[in-house]
Design a protein around this motif. Structure first.
Motif, mmCIF file in Angstrom:
data_model
loop_
_atom_site.group_PDB
_atom_site.id
_atom_site.type_symbol
_atom_site.label_atom_id
_atom_site.label_comp_id
_atom_site.label_asym_id
_atom_site.label_seq_id
_atom_site.Cartn_x
_atom_site.Cartn_y
_atom_site.Cartn_z
ATOM 1 N N SER A 44 0.836 -1.199 0.000
ATOM 2 C CA SER A 44 0.000 0.000 0.000
ATOM 3 C C SER A 44 0.874 1.252 0.000
ATOM 4 C CB SER A 44 -0.891 0.011 1.238
ATOM 5 O OG SER A 44 -0.093 0.206 2.402
ATOM 6 N N GLY A 45 0.251 2.378 -0.328
ATOM 7 C CA GLY A 45 0.948 3.659 -0.284
ATOM 8 C C GLY A 45 1.550 3.965 1.072
ATOM 9 N N PRO A 46 0.775 3.844 2.177
ATOM 10 C CA PRO A 46 1.346 4.127 3.497
ATOM 11 C C PRO A 46 2.547 3.241 3.834
ATOM 12 C CG PRO A 46 -1.043 4.125 3.625
ATOM 13 C CD PRO A 46 -0.681 3.650 2.234
ATOM 14 N N HIS A 47 2.483 1.960 3.456
ATOM 15 C CA HIS A 47 3.612 1.062 3.710
ATOM 16 C C HIS A 47 4.841 1.501 2.913
ATOM 17 C CE1 HIS A 47 4.982 -3.410 4.253
ATOM 18 N NE2 HIS A 47 5.919 -2.551 4.581
ATOM 19 N N LEU A 48 4.628 1.883 1.663
ATOM 20 C CA LEU A 48 5.747 2.333 0.833
ATOM 21 C C LEU A 48 6.384 3.601 1.392
ATOM 22 C CD1 LEU A 48 4.336 1.627 -2.727
ATOM 23 C CD2 LEU A 48 6.336 0.543 -1.668
ATOM 24 N N ALA A 83 3.090 9.900 -4.258
ATOM 25 C CA ALA A 83 3.371 11.160 -4.956
ATOM 26 C C ALA A 83 2.783 12.367 -4.241
ATOM 27 C CB ALA A 83 2.847 11.097 -6.383
ATOM 28 N N GLU A 84 1.667 12.184 -3.577
ATOM 29 C CA GLU A 84 0.993 13.299 -2.919
ATOM 30 C C GLU A 84 1.356 13.445 -1.442
ATOM 31 O OE1 GLU A 84 -3.062 12.272 -3.918
ATOM 32 O OE2 GLU A 84 -2.958 13.411 -5.796
ATOM 33 N N HIS A 85 2.212 12.570 -0.923
ATOM 34 C CA HIS A 85 2.559 12.606 0.499
ATOM 35 C C HIS A 85 3.432 13.822 0.820
ATOM 36 C CE1 HIS A 85 4.021 11.383 4.448
ATOM 37 N NE2 HIS A 85 2.980 10.557 4.475
ATOM 38 N N LEU A 147 -1.139 14.192 -11.375
ATOM 39 C CA LEU A 147 -0.168 14.463 -10.311
ATOM 40 C C LEU A 147 0.785 15.591 -10.699
ATOM 41 C CD1 LEU A 147 0.685 10.744 -9.494
ATOM 42 C CD2 LEU A 147 -0.836 12.255 -8.200
ATOM 43 N N ASP A 148 1.399 16.176 -9.700
ATOM 44 C CA ASP A 148 2.368 17.242 -9.923
ATOM 45 C C ASP A 148 3.756 16.616 -10.051
ATOM 46 O OD1 ASP A 148 3.601 19.685 -10.169
ATOM 47 O OD2 ASP A 148 3.617 20.079 -8.006
ATOM 48 N N VAL A 149 4.041 16.096 -11.234
ATOM 49 C CA VAL A 149 5.327 15.444 -11.502
ATOM 50 C C VAL A 149 6.111 16.362 -12.437
ATOM 51 C CG1 VAL A 149 6.469 13.396 -12.439
ATOM 52 C CG2 VAL A 149 4.285 13.163 -11.236
ATOM 53 N N PRO A 150 7.287 16.837 -12.009
ATOM 54 C CA PRO A 150 8.017 17.821 -12.809
ATOM 55 C C PRO A 150 8.540 17.315 -14.150
ATOM 56 C CG PRO A 150 9.295 17.187 -10.871
ATOM 57 C CD PRO A 150 7.955 16.557 -10.731
ATOM 58 N N LEU A 151 8.819 16.010 -14.251
ATOM 59 C CA LEU A 151 9.360 15.466 -15.500
ATOM 60 C C LEU A 151 8.914 14.016 -15.635
ATOM 61 C CD1 LEU A 151 11.253 15.842 -17.974
ATOM 62 C CD2 LEU A 151 13.130 15.045 -16.523
ATOM 63 N N ILE A 152 8.289 13.711 -16.766
ATOM 64 C CA ILE A 152 7.862 12.337 -17.048
ATOM 65 C C ILE A 152 8.569 11.882 -18.314
ATOM 66 C CG2 ILE A 152 5.933 10.790 -17.552
ATOM 67 C CD1 ILE A 152 4.100 12.810 -16.120
ATOM 68 N N ILE A 153 9.342 10.809 -18.186
ATOM 69 C CA ILE A 153 10.089 10.247 -19.315
ATOM 70 C C ILE A 153 9.497 8.880 -19.642
ATOM 71 C CG2 ILE A 153 12.329 9.463 -20.173
ATOM 72 C CD1 ILE A 153 13.642 11.382 -18.193
ATOM 73 N N GLY A 154 9.148 8.667 -20.897
ATOM 74 C CA GLY A 154 8.629 7.379 -21.339
ATOM 75 C C GLY A 154 9.743 6.496 -21.870
#
Length: 192
Positions: A44-48, A83-85, A147-154
């Motif tokens: 889960s997100g909290p565990h990560l 990402a939002e934490h 999400l507020d991700v500054p750079l997304i590379i595919g």
């Protein structure tokens, strides 16, 4: 108050991806949350977030995988939470192509093809450029646009791409994507 942890989100989590991401994390002096691998993701997100906070140093590379399920699966739910934490600073994301077509896609700033070349076109799971610019099809990428991700590379399928990204040769495509994210985020400048 402790500084936010510097994280790179990776939308793949099978065994090939785990080996590649572990190798690249060591090469760049960071850490990989190996327990984040899974097809699909099981943590889960909290565990990560707890595991990220315990990592010895930044950058922390974290894997998320929906295993081809349509819609928001466990991998995307965990990705959004991380990402939002408030204690996490996302440096960038590596959006991994899959054979899912016309179902889930995300915008990307650019892609790296299987030859290691930057391209404005999307790439398929083999790392071959496609016809559409600025987007990639994948099974864990749909939420990246929200999400507020500054750079997304595919990139193509991590650790694969006709063996051009195999961990035994240093996973050069994945490594290049991580290094570009670190460079453009100013990570290296902050560390000095």
């Amino acid at each position: 108050m402790a500084e936010n942890r510097k994280v790179i989100l990776i939308t793949d989590g099978d065994d090939y991806a785990r080996r590649a991401v572990e190798h690249v994390a060591a090469e760049v002096g960071g850490r990989c949350i190996s327990l984040s691998h899974g097809n699909p993701s099981v943590l889960s997100g909290p565990h990560l977030v707890k595991l990220i906070k315990k990592a010895a140093k930044d950058p922390v590379l974290v894997m998320f995988d929906d295993s081809g399920f349509l819609g928001e699966g466990a991998g995307e739910k965990a990705l959004k939470y991380v990402a939002e934490h408030e204690d996490i600073e996302v440096l960038g994301a590596i959006a991994v192509a899959s054979k899912t077509h016309m179902a889930e896609w995300s915008r990307v700033d650019f892609c790296i093809d299987r030859e290691g070349e930057l391209t404005p076109y999307g790439v398929d799971k083999h790392g071959i450029p496609e016809l559409e610019m600025g987007r990639i099809n994948g099974d864990t990428v749909y939420c990246l646009d929200t999400l507020d991700v500054p750079l997304i590379i595919g990139i193509g399928d991590i650790g694969k791409m006709a063996r051009r990204d195999h961990y035994k040769i240093g996973s050069p495509i994945t490594k290049k994507a991580v290094e570009i994210i670190l460079e453009r985020s100013g990570f290296y400048a902050k560390e000095q």
